[in-house]
Design a protein around this motif. Structure first.
Motif, mmCIF file in Angstrom:
data_model
loop_
_atom_site.group_PDB
_atom_site.id
_atom_site.type_symbol
_atom_site.label_atom_id
_atom_site.label_comp_id
_atom_site.label_asym_id
_atom_site.label_seq_id
_atom_site.Cartn_x
_atom_site.Cartn_y
_atom_site.Cartn_z
ATOM 1 N N THR A 125 0.862 -1.182 0.000
ATOM 2 C CA THR A 125 0.000 0.000 0.000
ATOM 3 C C THR A 125 0.895 1.227 0.000
ATOM 4 O OG1 THR A 125 -1.701 -1.165 1.250
ATOM 5 C CG2 THR A 125 -1.791 1.252 1.299
ATOM 6 N N VAL A 126 0.624 2.163 -0.909
ATOM 7 C CA VAL A 126 1.474 3.355 -1.034
ATOM 8 C C VAL A 126 1.342 4.214 0.227
ATOM 9 C CG1 VAL A 126 1.880 5.472 -2.362
ATOM 10 C CG2 VAL A 126 1.257 3.353 -3.554
ATOM 11 N N THR A 127 2.495 4.591 0.798
ATOM 12 C CA THR A 127 2.481 5.496 1.949
ATOM 13 C C THR A 127 2.891 6.907 1.541
ATOM 14 O OG1 THR A 127 4.752 4.914 2.554
ATOM 15 C CG2 THR A 127 2.991 3.660 3.626
ATOM 16 N N ASP A 128 3.789 7.019 0.556
ATOM 17 C CA ASP A 128 4.254 8.322 0.054
ATOM 18 C C ASP A 128 4.620 8.180 -1.412
ATOM 19 O OD1 ASP A 128 4.730 10.011 2.558
ATOM 20 O OD2 ASP A 128 5.898 8.199 2.996
ATOM 21 N N SER A 129 4.349 9.241 -2.181
ATOM 22 C CA SER A 129 4.827 9.290 -3.571
ATOM 23 C C SER A 129 5.578 10.603 -3.739
ATOM 24 C CB SER A 129 3.657 9.210 -4.554
ATOM 25 O OG SER A 129 3.063 7.930 -4.497
ATOM 26 N N HIS A 130 6.887 10.504 -4.004
ATOM 27 C CA HIS A 130 7.732 11.697 -4.115
ATOM 28 C C HIS A 130 8.141 11.924 -5.566
ATOM 29 C CE1 HIS A 130 8.410 11.558 0.250
ATOM 30 N NE2 HIS A 130 8.536 10.256 0.094
ATOM 31 N N PRO A 131 7.784 13.086 -6.149
ATOM 32 C CA PRO A 131 8.317 13.391 -7.475
ATOM 33 C C PRO A 131 9.831 13.560 -7.363
ATOM 34 C CG PRO A 131 6.654 15.009 -6.784
ATOM 35 C CD PRO A 131 6.974 14.185 -5.594
ATOM 36 N N ALA A 132 10.579 12.964 -8.286
ATOM 37 C CA ALA A 132 12.046 13.073 -8.263
ATOM 38 C C ALA A 132 12.519 13.141 -9.709
ATOM 39 C CB ALA A 132 12.662 11.875 -7.544
ATOM 40 N N GLY A 133 12.778 14.354 -10.191
ATOM 41 C CA GLY A 133 13.198 14.509 -11.583
ATOM 42 C C GLY A 133 12.123 13.979 -12.518
ATOM 43 N N ASP A 134 12.524 13.103 -13.452
ATOM 44 C CA ASP A 134 11.538 12.559 -14.395
ATOM 45 C C ASP A 134 10.909 11.255 -13.903
ATOM 46 O OD1 ASP A 134 13.727 10.929 -14.736
ATOM 47 O OD2 ASP A 134 14.112 11.496 -16.825
ATOM 48 N N HIS A 135 11.091 10.935 -12.631
ATOM 49 C CA HIS A 135 10.500 9.731 -12.039
ATOM 50 C C HIS A 135 9.666 10.087 -10.799
ATOM 51 C CE1 HIS A 135 12.993 7.496 -14.758
ATOM 52 N NE2 HIS A 135 12.702 6.326 -14.198
ATOM 53 N N THR A 136 8.901 9.117 -10.323
ATOM 54 C CA THR A 136 8.223 9.242 -9.024
ATOM 55 C C THR A 136 8.675 8.080 -8.146
ATOM 56 O OG1 THR A 136 6.273 10.113 -10.161
ATOM 57 C CG2 THR A 136 5.992 9.481 -7.849
ATOM 58 N N LEU A 137 9.029 8.395 -6.914
ATOM 59 C CA LEU A 137 9.414 7.352 -5.955
ATOM 60 C C LEU A 137 8.170 6.971 -5.160
ATOM 61 C CD1 LEU A 137 12.738 8.963 -4.632
ATOM 62 C CD2 LEU A 137 12.394 7.491 -6.640
ATOM 63 N N HIS A 138 7.678 5.773 -5.384
ATOM 64 C CA HIS A 138 6.487 5.309 -4.668
ATOM 65 C C HIS A 138 6.932 4.405 -3.519
ATOM 66 C CE1 HIS A 138 3.638 6.831 -7.664
ATOM 67 N NE2 HIS A 138 4.422 6.346 -8.600
#
Ligand code: FAD
Length: 173
Positions: A125-138
């Motif tokens: 289950t996703v707890t945080d989604s961080h935009p990082a450059g051209d990707h997203t850290l889920h």
């Protein structure tokens, strides 16, 4: 002698960066999710552990990939660590056209789809989604874990490899 890969003015070329990162040996996973009753999968090797307590993992997904929006919509994802017999599956879920098309089979764990026959299944289950450059850290909380014996599929310098431990990886949990 080591070869300098950045330009004189310190620019990091994307292709060279990709190649340099390709020397970091990784396993191969399929990330899966479900939105409105439709399963979506994609191949990913940017998968890592984050925390043991609480149990957290992370996948880095290109913002341009369909998967990125789908994870944002569903708030859940599965990660299947592939075994060495699943190279075709990893090519399929990377969008490659195979000579012999395959029909992937999914298995449901805690409401999350995962690919059948993988070494390990993580239902998250996703707890945080961080935009990082051209990707997203889920970042995902691991809700359930399943393991099967086998040898891993390995990715190194842009191609698939396999390690044969001849049964030595029979970890007991
Ligand atoms: P699409 O390109 O539309 O889907 C991917 C493929 O999966 C298509 O062929 C589609 O038909 C098939 N598919 C999807 N759902 C189903 C279904 N339910 N049933 C049957 N087939 C289905 N990208 C990253 O962002 N992060 C990474 O860490 C990463 N690691 C990679 C590692 C490797 C070894 C490789 C080869 C590629 C990696 N990629 C990574 C690239 C990524 O796999 C591709 O860009 C992929 O095509 C992106 O998928 P998408 O979500 O845009 O959807």
């Amino acid at each position: 002698m080591a070869q300098e890969l950045t330009t004189e003015d310190g620019v990091v070329d994307a292709l060279r960066l990709r190649k340099a990162l390709g020397t970091f040996v990784s396993g191969v996973t399929i990330v899966t999710t479900e939105v409105d009753g439709e399963v979506h999968g994609m191949t990913a090797n940017a998968f890592t552990s984050v925390s043991l307590d609480p149990p957290l993992v992370l996948v880095s997904i290109a913002a341009a990939a369909k998967m990125d929006d789908r994870i944002k919509q569903s708030g859940r994802y599965g990660v299947s660590i592939l075994c060495k017999q699943q190279e075709d599956l990893s090519l399929h879920f990377a969008g490659a056209r195979l000579k012999q098309p395959i029909a992937p089979e999914f298995q449901w764990r805690k409401g999350v789809p995962l690919v059948k026959g993988a070494l390990v299944h993580f239902a998250c289950t996703v707890t945080d989604s961080h935009p990082a450059g051209d990707h997203t850290l889920h970042v995902g909380h691991v809700d359930a874990l399943y393991h099967e014996h086998g040898d891993p599929l390995v990715f190194f310098t842009g191609s698939f490899k396999s390690l044969n431990f001849q049964g030595e990886t029979t970890w007991e949990f």
